[in-house]
Design an enzyme around this catalytic site. Structure first.
Site, PDB file in Angstrom:
ATOM      1  N   GLY A 122     103.345  94.977  57.604  1.00  0.00           N
ATOM      2  CA  GLY A 122     101.951  95.015  57.190  1.00  0.00           C
ATOM      3  C   GLY A 122     101.355  93.618  57.221  1.00  0.00           C
ATOM      4  O   GLY A 122     102.069  92.608  57.201  1.00  0.00           O
ATOM      5  N   CYS A 123     100.026  93.561  57.263  1.00  0.00           N
ATOM      6  CA  CYS A 123      99.367  92.261  57.331  1.00  0.00           C
ATOM      7  C   CYS A 123      99.604  91.451  56.063  1.00  0.00           C
ATOM      8  O   CYS A 123      99.934  90.263  56.125  1.00  0.00           O
ATOM      9  CB  CYS A 123      97.871  92.445  57.598  1.00  0.00           C
ATOM     10  SG  CYS A 123      97.046  93.601  56.487  1.00  0.00           S
ATOM     11  N   TYR A 124      99.456  92.084  54.909  1.00  0.00           N
ATOM     12  CA  TYR A 124      99.672  91.351  53.664  1.00  0.00           C
ATOM     13  C   TYR A 124     101.126  90.891  53.517  1.00  0.00           C
ATOM     14  O   TYR A 124     101.377  89.734  53.174  1.00  0.00           O
ATOM     15  CB  TYR A 124      99.295  92.213  52.457  1.00  0.00           C
ATOM     16  CG  TYR A 124      97.808  92.375  52.233  1.00  0.00           C
ATOM     17  CD1 TYR A 124      96.984  91.270  52.042  1.00  0.00           C
ATOM     18  CD2 TYR A 124      97.234  93.639  52.169  1.00  0.00           C
ATOM     19  CE1 TYR A 124      95.619  91.429  51.796  1.00  0.00           C
ATOM     20  CE2 TYR A 124      95.874  93.806  51.927  1.00  0.00           C
ATOM     21  CZ  TYR A 124      95.074  92.699  51.740  1.00  0.00           C
ATOM     22  OH  TYR A 124      93.731  92.851  51.493  1.00  0.00           O
TER      23      TYR A 124
END
Lengths: 343, 343, 343, 343
Positions: D142-144
């Site tokens: 995921g980006c986070y």
């Protein structure tokens, strides 16, 4: 004075509620909205938390109504109110065009209440103040026509330009309302500018109608109106171009002469200012001013006028309140005497 | 191929460095900048971290130079290079106007090297490709003229418009460069649009000069060019208006005819596309394309053409590289074959 | 009631002028500013066109003064006024820290008027209302401390968290004022977020001082305060984190308990609202509210509180007026009863 | 090398297409998308005009596939491909969590292909490069988690912090994808910041899983992860906080020690840079870098690490290509060697 807002759930409706909160005479007692009926207004718009109102389906007992419905739906809702004598400002386009055929051509539907058109007044107070004062039904102008007409009217009236006008308008995104669309999706709208409605925007006939009234005797003016979307929330910057006819001094003197003409024309207007320097749209953020900056392209012999408004205030809700104030005999600036929020 | 960038510390300079990083033939070996001399380039521009270059005062040993200095300073720096035979693209305005008197009128200084003007080529490849190929000194066009001329050239050449043009341009803020100013201060620039240079912008004579070349035999065209600042970083959206003359079918057919004319004109251009829908500036973010959308306002009998460029790429550094490629016989698109970064 | 604004030329000064325009009791009669002395205020800030004031060097005859000068300069200007009995709200940092040594450590200058520190009141009305009422010299809190303290105070007072706090704040760019800088240049600030002051921000000692007052008997709390710049003009979003101590129910029940605690704490506050949903900074645009949203990360056993303010209003000018109202016995909300401008 | 993109119509899909356009080995030959099937890709995304591809319903004959479908749908589409031996990078969340029960808890659906979980590799190359090299099915992080894990990993591995972490992340709006929503409507998102997912974001278990792997032997770390929406299109700024344990020098020396530790950890990483100054998200606009800035809050005894990524590149499509490169034995940076577009 009990006021109702029909369709409070869009930006114009919300802005009416915000501005009327400070109005010394009018009090919002009823707000309607189909999809949000039953909700607290502060649930739909948290910034309106101080207004203890519930969105309803039907307008209650009011002395005055604003309609912020979409076109066609608005005329349908407003017609019975007008018939029973309620004074109304309609923010939609329904009563702006005097000609029901023209309306149908541009809006694609038969006019729902053509018999009311003769009594509707086009509510640009700077052009039609006296008529607004006596009106029961006022058609609030479109945001683009407001910016364009206030930029052009003094020049047209003074006969200094030819009826051959280019209007290039740059609007913030809130002008498109609260309805979702890819073109208004943050990631696609930010850091981008574009032209739209290149086949003709619905505000064109409204602009032409009002310019023609100012140019009586001439054939309808040749008007190109081209709107653009720029990445800001509020504000319309309008730049108008027209070849000079006669009546101005030659050379650089034309600039001062045009400026004087505009200052004279707007000297007693509470909501139009001839700006001393080219204005920014942000100088009108949240308030009802129209800033106008007229000049001349001396090389090309062309008038150039720039105007700035907040599309949701002078371009919608603020002007609607200004119209209400005139209709009801309140001070014209009642509830509208706030400075722009800057920066 | 060793390339130098004179004055790398502005946005055009930095963008040259960024784009040349992917160039298959040219390698940046020298970058200059007065205030930053001695610093690593990555200290001035952290996004250029991969370039192991130190900013120096003097250009080293290079085979080709770009100058991104301000006007006047640029001609002074470039003249000795040109005299000793180094091929140069000058991004400043110094060699764009063929007439040194006109230059002095608009830029307020005497031209530092008027004797070089006859050999300078105006580097808009779509208009002057052959001349650029043979040139040693290319004047890279201004950002506004690039957008305006690519929007208008096919119509002018085809004789379908009258020499009476309004050019309304909307620019992102990077066009004003990296020099600080209140009008570019974030809090004042964001959420605001304004017109500027209402007494005449320096890019006007450049536009007029090139349009006049396309309209030989006529008197110089009557051109109003009005730039605007809109709250975005990159991009110029230009909307051009001109009354139709002859040669187009009447009515709606004019739209298709104009479109066909433009598609034909730009069929083999690597960096101009006739867009199928009205384009957004963001469709060119970071790349060298100019998107053009021509149409006709049939009611008013006016040509309307919209164009989009990234002012730092096709409007500056990208076009400069395109010119270098032509001058040196590289593939015209070498180093420029990147897609726009969207959204 | 004649009011003066010392240094009207920054954003806090301009915002004081804007808000006081609607104040029923106070009237701005004097505005000072060194660089702009002699100019009309509307020349410096066109959005203040309706205020017919000229910027002067010296404060005239006033009954109350706001100082919006930078630190050190402010104490110097304010001290003589206070000594001759004029009630003053100082928006600078000069009278916020009770300890002159701590002041010198953080601001790098000797305190210009340490003898006034004992009488200065820290003007966060929600914590020190009674003292503000009796004060002649009020130190208006910093924008970050306002957002952080209002987010944390109820939890600290109720003893439900450990003195081990992380405060992560996101500020709009106007917080940095009107002074130019590359980091606030539109092209560099837009579409970018960053952390700054990683070695310690000057608002830290102010936050620690006030939290320590709320935690008497404990050692000073362990506070990490990290500010960030995000691309918006106004607004501070503050997120506070602290491990729970005792006193809350286990599991999901903790959320409701915390919420109830905050609602109770702020029930009668005119300018703090416990928001029913996580708030946006834009819900406070232009007005004096602080929106607080408390919850619990049940998995990690941590209190999480989010707050929103407009840094120029509740974080500066609005709170200063709130303090003036208390000092002078006006209604606390006089002049501040405007809704946020949204969207 | 023929590559296919499943669900090209979102931002991750479009970004894959953009980046792969410059890839020296891989060529996109097939792109799918349910709603847009039959359209030219350039109709859906005009900036991809140079790719002559039609969106189809089914993936054609390819040697490698990326899936940019939403969770659940992605596992369903990918499972048959994996079973027949096609190497796949799945950008959705479906194969990130090793525990199907945990997956169901957070995503609310039963895992469509739990039998593939054991062979899926969590594709953060900086943590699992060797495993990615040998994998047929890579779960793109995921980006986070990408921003948070790269900020924290060196500190965790070195044992200098306690397993008690606060992660405060600020994301641009494109992270929410292309699906419309009021919160992403330009007029509501611009000039506003907010916290969301206060009851727990789906990226939390992913972060905890990977941190736990780095802290073997300990109980799972106590992690609070709080995401925020800030008004920018691309970019995630992550600020991580954790109390120091042992192993660092006392006082200011801790800062240099931490910095050295990170530089050592990332010395040979092609896409992680320890920034010399606190970085801006915009320094990664459009490219695959993660910029990390570690420091210590000496007063509070806390590690503070800031990281910046472009959520669509290192946070999605770029990292997916980096994984593909590793899986197929290409140079790890193939196709990713572009500088950020700044400003």
């Amino acid at each position: 004075m009990k006021v109702g807002i029909i369709n409070v759930t869009g930006y114009a409706g919300a802005e009416l509620a915000r501005l009327l909160y400070l109005h010394p005479e009018a009090q919002v007692v009823s707000v309607t909205g189909r999809s949000a009926a039953g909700k607290a207004l502060s649930q739909v718009f948290p910034h309106l938390w101080a207004l203890d109102l519930t969105v309803t389906e039907d307008l209650g007992d009011v002395d005055f109504a604003f309609s912020a419905l979409p076109h066609a739906a608005s005329a349908e809702a407003v017609a019975p109110l007008v018939r029973r004598g309620l004074p109304v400002v309609d923010i939609s386009a329904d009563f702006r065009l005097t000609d029901a055929t023209e309306y149908q051509r541009w809006y694609g539907v038969e006019h729902p209440a053509p018999e009311l058109l003769p009594q509707a007044v086009y509510g640009l107070p700077e052009l039609h103040r006296a008529a607004v004062r006596g009106a029961r039904l006022v058609a609030n102008p479109g945001c683009y026509p407001t910016g364009a007409l206030l930029a052009l009217a003094p020049a047209v009236r003074a006969g200094i330009i030819q009826p051959d006008v280019v209007i290039d308008a740059k609007s913030g995104v809130s002008g498109a309302g609260r309805t979702l669309g890819l073109v208004y999706h943050y990631a696609e709208a930010n850091e981008s500018a574009s032209a739209y409605a290149l086949d003709g925007h619905r505000h064109l006939p409204e602009i032409v109608q009002e310019l023609a009234r100012l140019w009586p005797g001439s054939p309808p003016p040749r008007v190109t109106f081209q709107p653009h979307l720029v990445p800001m929330t509020r504000g319309i910057l309008t730049t108008c171009y027209a070849p000079l006819s006669d009546g101005l001094p030659a050379g650089e003197g034309a600039k001062a002469a045009v400026r004087e003409l505009y200052e004279e024309a707007y000297r007693s207007e509470p909501f139009v200012r001839v700006a001393p320097e080219p204005p920014q749209t942000k100088h009108t953020w949240g308030n009802n001013l129209c800033l106008v900056y007229p000049t001349v392209d001396v090389r090309a012999g062309r008038l150039v006028v720039v105007s700035c408004i907040d599309n949701l205030v002078k371009g919608a809700a603020g002007q609607a309140i200004q119209n209400m104030n005139l209709m009801l005999g309140f001070a014209e600036a009642a509830g509208l005497d706030q400075l722009a929020v800057y920066p």
